[in-house]
Scaffold this motif. Structure first.
Motif, short mmCIF file in Angstrom:
data_model
loop_
_atom_site.label_atom_id
_atom_site.label_comp_id
_atom_site.label_asym_id
_atom_site.label_seq_id
_atom_site.Cartn_x
_atom_site.Cartn_y
_atom_site.Cartn_z
N ILE A 52 77.66 26.27 -126.61
CA ILE A 52 78.02 27.65 -126.97
C ILE A 52 77.13 28.67 -126.26
CG2 ILE A 52 78.89 26.97 -129.23
CD1 ILE A 52 76.30 28.06 -130.43
N TYR A 53 76.00 28.24 -125.69
CA TYR A 53 75.16 29.16 -124.94
C TYR A 53 75.77 29.49 -123.58
CZ TYR A 53 71.79 27.34 -128.32
OH TYR A 53 71.16 26.93 -129.47
N PHE A 54 76.76 28.68 -123.15
CA PHE A 54 77.39 28.89 -121.86
C PHE A 54 78.81 29.47 -122.01
CE2 PHE A 54 74.24 25.57 -121.30
CZ PHE A 54 73.57 26.00 -120.18
N ALA A 55 79.57 29.00 -122.97
CA ALA A 55 80.92 29.54 -123.21
C ALA A 55 81.34 29.16 -124.63
CB ALA A 55 81.92 28.99 -122.19
N TYR A 56 82.11 30.02 -125.26
CA TYR A 56 82.58 29.75 -126.61
C TYR A 56 83.90 30.49 -126.84
CZ TYR A 56 80.94 34.45 -127.81
OH TYR A 56 80.76 35.81 -127.86
N GLN A 57 84.64 30.05 -127.86
CA GLN A 57 85.89 30.69 -128.23
C GLN A 57 85.64 31.65 -129.39
OE1 GLN A 57 88.72 27.41 -128.88
NE2 GLN A 57 89.95 28.27 -127.24
N ASP A 58 85.99 32.90 -129.17
CA ASP A 58 85.79 33.93 -130.18
C ASP A 58 87.13 34.29 -130.82
OD1 ASP A 58 84.50 35.76 -131.75
OD2 ASP A 58 84.46 37.34 -130.23
N ASP A 59 87.09 34.58 -132.12
CA ASP A 59 88.30 35.00 -132.83
C ASP A 59 88.47 36.51 -132.66
OD1 ASP A 59 89.02 32.48 -133.84
OD2 ASP A 59 87.56 32.65 -135.46
N ILE A 60 89.57 36.92 -132.07
CA ILE A 60 89.88 38.32 -131.84
C ILE A 60 90.95 38.75 -132.85
CG2 ILE A 60 90.59 40.06 -130.18
CD1 ILE A 60 88.03 38.59 -129.43
N ASP A 61 90.64 39.75 -133.68
CA ASP A 61 91.57 40.26 -134.68
C ASP A 61 92.23 41.54 -134.19
OD1 ASP A 61 91.00 38.20 -136.46
OD2 ASP A 61 89.35 39.31 -137.40
N ILE A 62 93.54 41.63 -134.36
CA ILE A 62 94.29 42.85 -134.08
C ILE A 62 94.59 43.51 -135.42
CG2 ILE A 62 96.38 43.83 -133.07
CD1 ILE A 62 96.50 41.41 -131.24
N THR A 63 94.06 44.70 -135.63
CA THR A 63 94.15 45.35 -136.93
C THR A 63 95.03 46.58 -136.88
OG1 THR A 63 92.14 46.64 -136.47
CG2 THR A 63 91.85 44.52 -137.58
N SER A 64 95.50 46.96 -138.05
CA SER A 64 96.35 48.15 -138.17
C SER A 64 95.49 49.40 -138.21
CB SER A 64 97.20 48.06 -139.44
OG SER A 64 97.91 49.26 -139.65
N THR A 65 96.04 50.47 -137.67
CA THR A 65 95.32 51.75 -137.67
C THR A 65 95.92 52.74 -138.67
OG1 THR A 65 96.71 52.55 -135.86
CG2 THR A 65 94.64 51.48 -135.26
N ILE A 66 97.02 52.35 -139.33
CA ILE A 66 97.67 53.27 -140.27
C ILE A 66 97.99 52.54 -141.57
CG2 ILE A 66 98.69 54.63 -138.42
CD1 ILE A 66 101.37 53.27 -139.04
N ASP A 67 98.32 53.32 -142.58
CA ASP A 67 98.80 52.81 -143.88
C ASP A 67 100.31 52.71 -143.82
OD1 ASP A 67 97.77 51.91 -146.18
OD2 ASP A 67 97.03 53.84 -146.90
N GLY A 68 100.86 51.61 -144.31
CA GLY A 68 102.32 51.56 -144.33
C GLY A 68 102.85 50.17 -144.59
N LYS A 118 92.39 33.38 -130.17
CA LYS A 118 91.10 32.93 -129.66
C LYS A 118 90.99 33.28 -128.18
CE LYS A 118 90.38 29.14 -132.92
NZ LYS A 118 89.19 29.75 -133.53
N LYS A 119 89.80 33.67 -127.79
CA LYS A 119 89.55 34.05 -126.41
C LYS A 119 88.20 33.48 -125.96
CE LYS A 119 89.06 38.10 -123.39
NZ LYS A 119 89.03 39.58 -123.34
N TRP A 120 88.21 32.86 -124.79
CA TRP A 120 86.96 32.32 -124.24
C TRP A 120 86.07 33.46 -123.75
CZ3 TRP A 120 85.06 27.59 -124.68
CH2 TRP A 120 85.92 26.53 -124.97
N LYS A 121 84.80 33.38 -124.13
CA LYS A 121 83.82 34.37 -123.72
C LYS A 121 82.57 33.68 -123.18
CE LYS A 121 85.04 38.22 -126.79
NZ LYS A 121 84.52 39.18 -127.78
N PRO A 122 81.88 34.33 -122.24
CA PRO A 122 80.64 33.72 -121.73
C PRO A 122 79.54 33.74 -122.79
CG PRO A 122 80.96 35.91 -120.82
CD PRO A 122 82.21 35.59 -121.57
N GLY A 123 78.75 32.66 -122.82
CA GLY A 123 77.65 32.58 -123.77
C GLY A 123 76.47 33.44 -123.35
#
Length: 336
Positions: A52-68, A118-123
Motif C-alpha cells: 500500500i506504500y506504492f499503490a492502493y485502491q481508494d473508495d471514491i464516493d459521488i455525493t448529492s449536492t441538493i435535497d430531493g 474504486k480507483k488506484w492511487k499512488p502510495g
C-alpha cells in the motif's frame, strides 16, 4: 593452455573466478547475518502490508449536492445517469453502474452517497519518490548552470567577479544546508511572497524554495569542481586556441571545457548523488519528499523497520542508477 596464457587472452587475473566466489559468499553471509538479526529483535514484521506504500485502491464516493428525490435512474452499459429532483432545482449525475447506492424514489440530502467506485492511487512512497526526482533534476540543472558560471568567475582576471565567486563558494560551503533551507524558505520566501501578494500576484510554493536552496548549495561545490577541471588543462591549450584567432569564450567552449568535462564528470556524479540524499532535509519546510513521506507512513502504520528499509532501497536504486549512467557516459567519452 597454461594459466599464464589464459590470463593474457582474457585480460583477467588467474584467480579471478576464485575471488568472484569469495565475494558472492561474503554477500550471502552478510544477508544471512542481517536476516538472523531481524529474527532476534522483538518486532513483528508485516511485509504483507507494504504494497500500500506504492499503490492502493481508494473508495471514491459521488455525493448529492441538493435535497430531493431520485426521480430517475437510466443505466447505459457501465454508466448510470441519476436524476435528483429537488424543490425548484434538478441535478443529474453520471456514475458507474456497479457502484449504485440509491434506488429510484429514494429521498436524499446534500452529502448523501449516490454511488461509489474504486480507483488506484499512488502510495506515499511513490508520491515522495516522484517529488524527490523532480526536485533533484531541477536542482541539478540549475546547480550546474550556477557552478559553471561561478567556476568561470573564479578564474577570471576581473577582481570583482573573482571575489564574488569566492564569497559565494565560501559562504555556502561554510554553512549547514539545513540553515540555508530555513533561510530560503522563512526569510527570502516570506519576503518574496509578501511582495508578490502586495502586487496581486500568487505566492511561490515551498517546493521552489527547496529547489533554489539545493541548487545554490550544489552550485558552490560544482564551481570548485569546474575550476579545478579547467585549471587542470595545460595553459598551452588556451594559448594555442588564441593563436588560431579564437577569443576567450570560443576557446573555453570548443577547446577547454570539452577536455575538462572528462575529468570533472566523476566528481560531478558524486555531487549529484549527494544532492539526491540531501533532498531529504526539505521535509523541514513541509515538502513531502521521499523521507518525509516515509515518516508519514510510519506515523500512520507504526511499521518503522519495513518502511525505512524500503526507503533505503529506493535511495539506493536512485543513486546506483545515476552512478551506472555516469559510468556509461565516461565510457562513451573515452571511446569518442
Amino acid at each position: 593452455m597454461n594459466e599464464t596464457t589464459q590470463q593474457r587472452i582474457t585480460a583477467k587475473p588467474a584467480n579471478y573466478n576464485r575471488w568472484v566466489v569469495i565475494f558472492c559468499l561474503g554477500v550471502l553471509v552478510f544477508l544471512g547475518l542481517f536476516y538472523y538479526a531481524t529474527q532476534k529483535i522483538q518486532y513483528v514484521w508485516r511485509w504483507n502490508r507494504t504494497p500500500i506504500y506504492f499503490a492502493y485502491q481508494d473508495d471514491i464516493d459521488i455525493t448529492s449536492t441538493i435535497d430531493g428525490e431520485v426521480s430517475a435512474i437510466a443505466i447505459d452499459g457501465s454508466k448510470a445517469r441519476i436524476t435528483v429532483l429537488g424543490i425548484g432545482e434538478e441535478e443529474t449525475y453520471v456514475v458507474p453502474a456497479k457502484g449504485l447506492r440509491v434506488d429510484q424514489g429514494d429521498f436524499i440530502s446534500p452529502g448523501d452517497t449516490l454511488a461509489s467506485y474504486k480507483k488506484w492511487k499512488p502510495g506515499l512512497l511513490v508520491v515522495g519518490l516522484w517529488i524527490t526526482l523532480k526536485i533533484s533534476v531541477l536542482a541539478t540543472i540549475v546547480g550546474v548552470i550556477i557552478g559553471i558560471i561561478s567556476g568561470l568567475m573564479r578564474i577570471s582576471d576581473n577582481p570583482a567577479l573573482r571575489w564574488t565567486s569566492i564569497v559565494y563558494v565560501e559562504l555556502i560551503r561554510g554553512s549547514p544546508l539545513m540553515v540555508q533551507i530555513l533561510v530560503w524558505y522563512f526569510v527570502l520566501g516570506t519576503l518574496i511572497n509578501d511582495l508578490l501578494s502586495a502586487n496581486g500576484w500568487g505566492q511561490i510554493p515551498a517546493l521552489w524554495y527547496g529547489v533554489a536552496s539545493l541548487a545554490c548549495f550544489a552550485g558552490a561545490y560544482v564551481s570548485e569542481i569546474v575550476r579545478g577541471g579547467i585549471q587542470s588543462i595545460h595553459r598551452g591549450q588556451t594559448e594555442a586556441a588564441r593563436s588560431l584567432g579564437m577569443n576567450y569564450a570560443q576557446s573555453m567552449r570548443y577547446i577547454i571545457l570539452p577536455q575538462a568535462l572528462r575529468r570533472i564528470l566523476p566528481p560531478l556524479a558524486g555531487q549529484f548523488i549527494s544532492l539526491i540524499k540531501d533532498s531529504s532535509l526539505l521535509g523541514i519546510i513541509a515538502i513531502r519528499e521521499l523521507t518525509k513521506a516515509a515518516r508519514e507512513a510510519v506515523t500512520a502504520t507504526l511499521q518503522p523497520f519495513e518502511v525505512y528499509i524500503l526507503l533505503g532501497l529506493l535511495y539506493l536504486v536512485l543513486t546506483f542508477s545515476l552512478s551506472m549512467y555516469v559510468q556509461y557516459l565516461e565510457r562513451r567519452m573515452a571511446t569518442s
